[in-house]
Design a protein around this motif. Structure first.
Motif, mmCIF file in Angstrom:
data_model
loop_
_atom_site.group_PDB
_atom_site.id
_atom_site.type_symbol
_atom_site.label_atom_id
_atom_site.label_comp_id
_atom_site.label_asym_id
_atom_site.label_seq_id
_atom_site.Cartn_x
_atom_site.Cartn_y
_atom_site.Cartn_z
ATOM 1 N N LYS A 82 45.295 45.432 42.561
ATOM 2 C CA LYS A 82 44.397 44.821 43.537
ATOM 3 C C LYS A 82 45.126 43.787 44.392
ATOM 4 C CE LYS A 82 39.971 46.006 42.068
ATOM 5 N NZ LYS A 82 39.975 46.246 40.606
ATOM 6 N N LEU A 83 46.062 43.066 43.783
ATOM 7 C CA LEU A 83 46.652 41.924 44.464
ATOM 8 C C LEU A 83 47.914 42.282 45.221
ATOM 9 C CD1 LEU A 83 46.198 39.231 41.697
ATOM 10 C CD2 LEU A 83 44.646 39.892 43.539
ATOM 11 N N LYS A 85 49.370 45.721 46.333
ATOM 12 C CA LYS A 85 49.353 47.193 46.337
ATOM 13 C C LYS A 85 50.744 47.745 46.585
ATOM 14 C CE LYS A 85 44.534 47.791 47.562
ATOM 15 N NZ LYS A 85 44.016 46.635 48.325
ATOM 16 N N VAL A 97 45.644 39.509 51.085
ATOM 17 C CA VAL A 97 44.446 39.763 50.280
ATOM 18 C C VAL A 97 43.535 38.534 50.371
ATOM 19 C CG1 VAL A 97 43.586 40.325 47.996
ATOM 20 C CG2 VAL A 97 45.830 41.143 48.723
ATOM 21 N N SER A 98 42.319 38.747 50.885
ATOM 22 C CA SER A 98 41.414 37.603 51.069
ATOM 23 C C SER A 98 40.715 37.286 49.747
ATOM 24 C CB SER A 98 40.373 37.920 52.130
ATOM 25 O OG SER A 98 39.476 38.865 51.599
ATOM 26 N N THR A 99 39.928 36.228 49.759
ATOM 27 C CA THR A 99 39.233 35.841 48.528
ATOM 28 C C THR A 99 38.299 36.949 48.059
ATOM 29 O OG1 THR A 99 37.662 34.706 49.902
ATOM 30 C CG2 THR A 99 39.315 33.343 48.814
ATOM 31 N N GLY A 101 38.972 39.951 47.857
ATOM 32 C CA GLY A 101 39.767 40.821 47.010
ATOM 33 C C GLY A 101 39.897 40.302 45.597
ATOM 34 N N TYR A 102 39.636 39.034 45.400
ATOM 35 C CA TYR A 102 39.804 38.446 44.067
ATOM 36 C C TYR A 102 38.524 38.510 43.244
ATOM 37 C CZ TYR A 102 44.391 36.650 45.311
ATOM 38 O OH TYR A 102 45.700 36.552 45.656
ATOM 39 N N ARG A 144 43.158 32.719 44.118
ATOM 40 C CA ARG A 144 44.048 33.121 45.196
ATOM 41 C C ARG A 144 45.146 32.068 45.376
ATOM 42 N NH1 ARG A 144 44.094 32.474 50.870
ATOM 43 N NH2 ARG A 144 45.212 34.179 51.894
#
Lengths: 454, 255, 493
Positions: A82-83, A85, A97-99, A101-102, A144
């Motif tokens: 996810k973090l 790729k 990756v924005s928040t 994504g977390y 993040r």
């Protein structure tokens, strides 16, 4: 001189001929009136003190919960899929990756934690998303920031201490109940039951809220993350400016008025101005700051420098008045003694009178600063109500950066809908009052320690 | 001199200000319709003693008074006595003229009003006029009863204060150095007035001036360091003092 | 040369002046201090003063006036058509300034060389794009006239800067040399330095006058602007307050003034009796122990910031009054109300009234009380009929000062009184219900001047007219109170 004997008739019957031991009806009436009058006085004092107590109790009871906070401790698997790729651990890629994504990481961690502690999420009838929402939205940002700072930790499982959502937090402080949760779209009774279960399992804990004192303000929907860090810094900067400007200017002006000023119209004009400025409403100083410092001189809005200047002008009369009083209390014999050994007037003032008056001057200055610290209205006009999340830089550049101030932060929070902010506002007031109390205490100590009786 | 009825009987009186023993074992009888003068060097306790006679010392927290003060045979320090009623009976005139910041009329009417001595306005008017006449100031102020009492000259103010004290119909009038703030002419007027007041009242006057005591009083008490040294007929005290201290004082060696 | 460097250079020169002046003086006296008129350090300070003060004054004046002068000259060169297009000169000039700043930035970042930035033409190059690329905030397309003006602006600014730097440094040097030439053992250095110090002291005292002047002028100008756009009759006598940022606002002051006076009256009704009785009890009845406890406790109320009272009104008093009184009696459902703000403000004013009255009651001479007690008055009779009448002028002064406080108070009314103006056209019932929200002059100053403001619209400018009105009212009350209190003090001195 003869009219007394010539015209006065024989004395009438003496009116007080009765025994002193017996009170006349009139005396009794008058004594009752006396008692009533005394009672009014006592009642007035009682009302004053009661108002003080109610005020303090109300603020304390509302504000103390702000100093504790519910935290959730969880192990989060920092999923490379996810973090990162690309798998290159390229920091630029990771930053993309924005928040959002977390959020899934937290969701997964939540489920993981529940199963690890033997809590069956099904039992509460909560969706995964509803369980995740029990963690503050600040949690994703926290993750993040950590990942960007430590990209090498991707792929590891790391333990985090997240803020609980403000409703969950409020549940443990008594602000939210099962009944109120039923009516609240932001929280459900099932979430509260789960919170109870998590607390029993030791995942969820209530602890001291350092973040409240060190964090900056947070947005409308995450009151649990809001703190007074920026406001404290802003207030501190302004106090530094006020101290650096108002003390020397005030002392200089007082020395002139008390020791050198001749009796003329100019001196009178200054005196009248000072006593009037002491009573001008503070909001008028705000208008002055807006018109002169911001619109005319072009200084930035919301900056501590403007606030500091406005508060300096407001504090000056207070400092001048108290400084003059302490200069006046130095007996003339000291001045005469200095002049007598051939010192100039200036030398007698700076070498003898000023040092002797210093404790009084400092006491007055501290009280003036305390007043300035609590002032709100003028700061609102110079833009300090703005939402500021960034800490200002170190001085002197920091004086020109946007900042907030403690009392304005309080006002700001009272204007927000979520009741959690009321708790924060009262908490901030407690911090403000603690500052004021210690300043006044310092002033009292100074006075006690150095006060001279001539 | 014929013996008169005794108004005030003071027995073994003590006054303490905090730790200071200000009045020691003073016993004195004050007669009705007589002017009694208290003389002595400053700080001897004569004013303090005077203030015991209408319990003015009650307003000073640190003062403690002991001993017997019998007014017409009743102890004025008895728990049942209300100082307010006592002071209506024992009026007082002070060292400095202290008219209230009111009109001349209201200054005099103040006492009668609070003690309810007048049933209506007409009676009150009558009391005010009678008191001002007795204070020997009526002719000077009758056309400006509504102007403030503070606007009068010092001597007039003091006579106004005497009129004010007389208006409550007291039986004893205490005067604490009533002339010390006045010029000689005003002093003479007030002294003359005191002599006239003797017809109706028992007057006790504290004074610094021995000449004044000799002029106005029939009885004189000499105080020294809180003690009553000598008490007797004024003529006797001044011409034939029994105590060497009294003699030293009236001849000007202590003072 | 940046200003900071100029200042540092001048201060450096001053420091050199200090040491050289000192040693020159000592030298002229052959190292014997007793031969000198003043102590050696005075000669040093004298040189420092002559170096630093004139040059820094010139620097300050230049910085203050040069930008305006340059802008006026640039504005004069702008074609009329461009001016009309942008609507106002000030808007256009800020555009010019932004373009000039962006050009500076571009040169600094190396995306343009200096010559190119000077000769750049909007017709041939995408100036806007290139300037935006520097990270500057360019809102509109940079047109050729604006660009020309910006280029001119840069040239003139840098010339002005250069002249200023040279002038200031030269002045510092001249001052330094002049002071050093005058330095000899008979020179009265101490007197010169003391005159300098005294000027600083006078300057510091004049800040009070400058502040008042600043307050009055800043509000006067904007108020004049406001009355250009909105008739003064409608402002002072208008009975409707309904600002509308799209125009057509009704900006009558009377509803706000009514709210202010109403709330202040409630506050005074609370504060004056309680404050006065507390002062009487503390100064006439209370024993030393009660006084030692109660007096500071009540004074704590005075040290609490108004924001705390505001919060107290908002979270405690407001809801309590609504639930306990207003709702059951059907008087309204507002937590914000005249009563809320008035009560809380009254509490705030208690210590103010009590400490002022305390001073005043203590100033009444004891002989007056004695006179009354000697006549057989009770203590309360003495207080009511002698002490209070004697203290009356002072007490009236104190009440006036408290009223001025109440009228100018902001935070309590912002948080406790609400934002709705009294609806004077709805009849008497609508404006005297103390349990309804009612706004005040100060609340409206805050609301019109915070948030997005446009200093050309009457809706914003009205705040200055309100501020001036407030200033005049409170000033009048203060002056009146000061005169009364001063007269009263003289009476017993």
């Amino acid at each position: 001189m003869t009219d007394a004997t010539a015209n006065s008739p024989a004395l009438p019957d003496r009116k007080h001929s009765g025994s002193l031991m017996e009170h006349t009806a009139r005396t009794r009436r008058r004594n009752n009136a006396e008692k009533r009058f005394r009672a009014y006085g006592l009642a007035a004092i009682g009302i004053g003190l009661a108002a003080l107590i109610v005020l303090l109790v109300s603020i304390l009871s509302q504000g103390l919960p702000a100093f504790s906070q519910t935290f959730v401790t969880m192990k989060v698997y920092l999923d490379p899929a996810k973090l990162d790729k690309s798998g290159t651990r390229d920091i630029e890629q990771i930053k993309k990756v924005s928040t959002f994504g977390y959020a899934p990481l937290i969701r997964a961690a939540m489920q993981e934690t529940m199963t690890a502690n033997g809590i069956d999420p099904e039992k509460f009838g909560l969706s995964e998303k509803a369980a995740e929402e029990m963690i503050s939205k600040e949690g994703a940002a926290q993750l993040r920031n950590f990942v960007i700072a430590h990209p090498d930790q991707i792929g590891q499982t790391v333990e985090f201490k997240f803020l609980a959502d403000s409703r969950i937090d409020g549940y443990f402080k008594g602000r939210v109940s099962m009944a109120s949760a039923k009516l609240d779209s932001n929280v459900s009774p099932a979430q509260l039951q789960l919170a109870d279960a998590l607390k029993k399992a030791g995942v969820l804990k209530v602890g001291f809220n350092w973040g409240f004192i060190t964090n900056p303000d947070a947005s409308e929907n995450r009151p649990e993350a809001a703190g007074i860090g920026v406001a404290i810094i802003g207030s501190l900067y302004m106090m530094i400016i006020v101290l650096c400007l108002a003390l020397p200017i005030g002392v200089a002006a007082s020395i002139y008025l008390e020791e050198f000023a001749p009796q003329n119209w100019f001196t009178d004009l200054i005196e009248v101005n000072i006593s009037n400025l002491a009573a001008v409403p503070s909001i008028v100083f705000g208008i002055l700051g807006l018109a002169i410092f911001i619109n005319w001189a072009g200084l930035p809005q919301s900056a501590p420098i403007v606030g500091g200047l406005v508060l300096t002008l407001m504090t000056l009369p207070t400092i001048i008045i108290s400084t003059r009083a302490s200069l006046k209390s130095v007996p003339p014999s000291i001045r005469d003694a200095a002049l007598g050994v051939g010192a100039s007037k200036m030398q007698s003032v700076f070498h003898h009178v000023l040092p002797l008056a210093m404790p009084g001057i400092l006491t007055g200055t501290i009280i003036g600063l305390a007043q300035a610290l609590g002032e709100t209205a003028p700061l609102m006009l110079i833009g300090m109500v703005a939402f500021v999340r960034e800490f200002p830089a170190a001085p002197p550049e920091g004086f020109f950066d946007p900042a907030s101030a403690l009392p304005v932060q309080v006002y700001n929070w009272t204007q927000r809908a979520d009741p959690a902010f009321t708790e924060r506002a009262s908490g901030a007031i407690i911090v403000l009052l603690i500052f004021l109390l210690s300043m006044n205490f310092l002033a009292i100590i100074l006075r006690r320690r150095f006060e001279r009786r001539w | 001199m014929d013996t008169k009825e005794i108004k005030f009987e003071c027995r073994d009186c003590q006054v303490y200000y905090g730790d200071k023993h200000a009045i020691k074992d003073v016993s004195v009888d004050i007669e009705d319709k007589t002017v009694t003068a208290f003389i002595g060097p400053s700080g001897c306790g004569k004013s303090t003693f005077l203030r015991c006679l209408n319990r003015m010392n009650d307003t000073i927290d640190a003062a403690r008074v002991m001993g017997g003060f019998l007014l017409d045979g009743e102890d004025i320090y008895d728990r049942r006595v209300d100082p307010v009623q006592l002071r209506a009976k024992v009026g007082m005139v002070f060292q400095r003229p202290n008219p209230f910041p009111k009109s001349i009329y209201d200054n005099v009417a103040y006492g009668p009003k609070i003690h309810g001595l007048a049933k209506n306005k007409a009676e009150l008017d009558e009391i005010v006029e009678r008191s001002l006449r007795r204070g020997a100031i009526w002719d000077e102020v009758k056309d400006r009863l509504d102007s403030p009492g503070t606007g009068l000259s010092g001597g007039q103010q003091q006579r106004l204060c005497i009129a004010r004290a007389v208006a409550t119909e007291p039986e004893v009038l205490l005067m604490d150095e009533p002339c010390s703030a006045l010029d000689p002419i005003a002093t003479a007027q007030v002294e003359e007035l005191i002599d006239e007041l003797r017809a109706n009242y028992s007057v006790v006057i504290v004074t610094h001036s021995m000449q004044q005591a000799a002029r106005v009083s029939q009885k004189t008490a000499f105080f020294h360091l809180g003690n009553l040294v000598e008490f007797g007929e004024t003529g006797e005290i001044f011409t034939n003092p029994k105590d060497p201290r009294t003699e030293s004082y009236i001849t000007g060696r202590i003072g | 040369m940046p200003v900071l460097w100029i200042v540092l250079a001048v201060l450096g020169l001053g420091l050199i002046g200090y040491f050289v002046g000192r040693s020159r003086a000592l030298g002229s006296a052959g190292g014997d201090i007793r031969q000198l008129h003043s102590l050696p350090s005075y000669y040093g300070w004298n040189a420092f003063m002559f170096t630093v003060v004139p040059s820094l004054i010139v620097l300050a004046l230049w910085l203050l006036f040069a930008p305006t002068l340059i802008e006026n000259r640039i504005a004069a060169t702008l074609p009329q058509a461009t001016l009309e297009q942008s609507g106002s000169t000030s808007l256009l000039m800020s555009e010019v300034r932004r373009a000039a700043d962006a050009l500076d930035l571009a040169v600094q970042q190396g995306t343009m060389d200096d010559a190119f930035s000077r000769n750049l033409r909007a017709e041939f190059t995408d100036v806007t794009g290139r300037l935006k690329a520097t990270g500057s905030i360019i809102t509109q397309d940079v047109t050729q006239p604006v660009l020309r003006a910006a280029q001119q602006y840069r040239v003139m600014s840098s010339t002005s800067n250069l002249i200023m730097s040279v002038l200031v440094v030269v002045l510092a040097v001249v001052g330094l040399i002049y002071a050093l030439l005058r330095t000899n053992r008979d020179f009265r250095a101490r007197n010169t330095v003391e005159i300098g110090i005294k000027s600083i002291l006078i300057l510091a005292s004049s800040i009070a006058i400058l502040t008042t002047l600043g307050i009055v002028l800043s509000m006067l100008f904007e108020t004049a602007n406001f009355f250009d756009q909105y008739p003064w009759q409608s402002f002072f006598f208008g009975t409707k307050w309904a600002p509308d940022f799209r125009g057509n606002s009704a900006l009558g002051m009377l509803p706000l003034l009514w709210g202010t006076l109403y709330i202040s009256t409630v506050a005074l009704l609370v504060a004056v009796p309680i404050g006065l009785f507390a002062a009487i009890y503390l100064s006439e009845y209370a024993g030393p122990r009660l006084r030692a406890v109660a007096k500071p406790m009540i004074e704590i109320l005075a040290g609490i910031p108004t924001i705390v009272y505001g919060l107290f009104a908002l979270i405690t008093v407001g809801p309590f009054l609504r639930d306990a009184i207003a709702s059951p009696l059907g008087l309204g459902n507002n937590t914000n109300s005249v009563m809320t703000a008035g009560l809380v403000m009254g509490v705030m004013l208690i210590p103010f009234v009590s400490s002022l009255s305390d001073d005043i009651i203590n100033a009444v001479p004891q002989s007056m009380r004695d006179g009354s007690f000697g006549l057989g008055a009770t203590q309360s009779e003495t207080i009511r009929q002698v002490v209070l009448p004697a203290a009356l002028p002072g007490v009236v002064g104190a009440i006036l000062l408290a009223a001025s406080r109440a009228i100018g108070e902001t935070m309590i009314v912002v948080m406790g009184a609400g934002a709705a103006a009294a609806q004077m056209d709805q009849g008497l019932g609508a404006i005297i219900n103390p349990f309804q929200a009612m706004t005040t002059v100060t609340v409206k100053i805050v609301s019109q001047l915070t948030g997005d403001t446009d200093f050309a619209s009457p809706e914003t400018l009205v705040a200055f007219a309100l501020g001036l009105t407030l200033f005049v009212i409170t000033l009048g009350l203060n002056v009146l109170a000061l005169i009364i209190v001063r007269k009263y003090r003289e009476q017993y001195e």
